[in-house]
Design an enzyme around this catalytic site. Structure first.
Site, PDB file in Angstrom:
ATOM      1  CB  SER A  96      -0.902   0.009   1.235  1.00 52.39           C
ATOM      2  OG  SER A  96      -1.727   1.160   1.250  1.00 52.39           O
ATOM      3  CG  HIS A  99      -4.509   4.869  -2.204  1.00 55.59           C
ATOM      4  ND1 HIS A  99      -5.536   4.200  -2.853  1.00 55.59           N
ATOM      5  CD2 HIS A  99      -4.123   4.071  -1.185  1.00 55.59           C
ATOM      6  CE1 HIS A  99      -5.756   3.051  -2.226  1.00 55.59           C
ATOM      7  NE2 HIS A  99      -4.920   2.947  -1.223  1.00 55.59           N
ATOM      8  CG  HIS A 157     -19.200  13.013   5.192  1.00 52.54           C
ATOM      9  ND1 HIS A 157     -18.433  11.964   4.728  1.00 52.54           N
ATOM     10  CD2 HIS A 157     -18.308  13.966   5.593  1.00 52.54           C
ATOM     11  CE1 HIS A 157     -17.153  12.260   4.841  1.00 52.54           C
ATOM     12  NE2 HIS A 157     -17.036  13.473   5.362  1.00 52.54           N
TER      13      HIS A 157
END
Length: 303
Positions: free
Chosen positions: A92, A106, A175
């Site tokens: 990662s 990422h 959100h």
């Protein structure tokens, strides 16, 4: 039949290659290596670069952990495996450049096996990569998605649109009603082509990452910026923090499985700025990010 040692060898070599390429790209600092052991079984190696010529912070982690019971985050879509032993490994990486005109990015690749000792293990891959610009350049995003499509095309015309859509849906802050960035690829529970062909696809994705990202860094690294652009970058980094702490499966799995906290939270940016109810000025470059880029789009189809 799956071959966990073959996967591990590839992931370790991928970590080595990405670190070497990033050090050349940065041109100033090198990665600090930090090996760690997990009390419940396994361990890994975190490699972190700080205050470089390009990267304010960059982390490239490898982990291989195992245990007698899968964490809840890993059995959410596979309840039949709850309570069973597992092995999980992956690479990662998260790169936070200093220049606001270079996107954060990422990528990760992971492999799981699970099951009882008296039966054949269940196995699957997951991973992908995504791009989070602050001041986007349309041509960079098109090139990014073209590289993602090129990695997928040998494995079927449906792969890129399927995993591109999955990425848009996964890296979405509900959100905030906005995507984290401009997407890329995301896949999970992946084993439908058999082990050899599935592993070949995973290698294609992993090997394409630096080919997609390095040209963007090279083009934008000398772009001049000031306090305004830096403040906006730090504000938008707050969205990265929100996603990783609220939604990210890798963060949840790492914490629930007893992984090394410092390595798990390496993905968070070194500096962040929060401001209550901030809104971009109408017609500004900052507003353009919101209106044109933080939503799913067909980047390769002229949308």
């Amino acid at each position: 039949m799956s071959d966990i040692n073959h996967v591990k060898d590839y992931l370790r070599s991928l970590q080595d290659r990405v670190v070497s390429e990033l050090e050349l790209l940065d041109g100033k600092e090198t990665f600090h290596r930090d090996a760690w052991d997990r009390p419940g079984g396994g361990g890994g190696e975190s490699r972190v670069l700080k205050r470089g010529g390009v990267f304010e912070q960059a982390g490239v982690n490898f982990s291989h952990v195992f245990g007698e019971q899968l964490p809840p985050s890993a059995t959410k879509s596979r309840p039949d495996l709850a309570g069973q032993g597992f092995q999980a490994m992956g690479v990662s990486l998260v790169l936070h450049p200093e220049n606001p005109y270079i996107p954060t990015t990422h990528a990760n690749l992971r492999y799981f096996t699970a099951g009882r000792e008296d039966s054949d293990p269940v196995w699957w891959f997951g991973g992908g990569f995504d791009l989070t610009p602050y001041y986007p350049f349309h041509e960079d995003i098109v090139a990014w998605h073209a590289a993602a499509k090129h990695a997928c095309d040998p494995f079927g015309e449906d792969r890129y649109p399927k995993y591109k859509q999955w990425c848009d849906e996964y890296f979405f802050l509900k959100h905030r009603n906005e995507t984290r960035g401009v997407g890329g690829l995301f896949f999970d529970d992946f084993n439908d082509m058999g082990f050899d062909r599935s592993f070949e696809f995973v290698r294609s994705v992993g090997d394409s990452f630096m080919k997609a990202y390095a040209p963007i860094v090279t083009k934008r690294r000398k772009h001049r910026f000031g306090e305004r652009q830096r403040h906006f970058q730090l504000y938008r980094r707050g969205r990265y923090v929100e996603f990783n702490l609220i939604y990210d499966r890798g963060t949840l799995f790492g914490l629930q499985s007893g992984g090394r906290t410092e390595s798990i939270l390496m993905s968070l940016p070194p500096l962040v700025r929060y401001e209550y109810d901030w809104r971009p000025e109408p017609g500004s470059p900052e507003e353009l990010l919101y209106t044109d880029y933080l939503r799913p789009r067909d980047w390769l189809g002229g949308d």
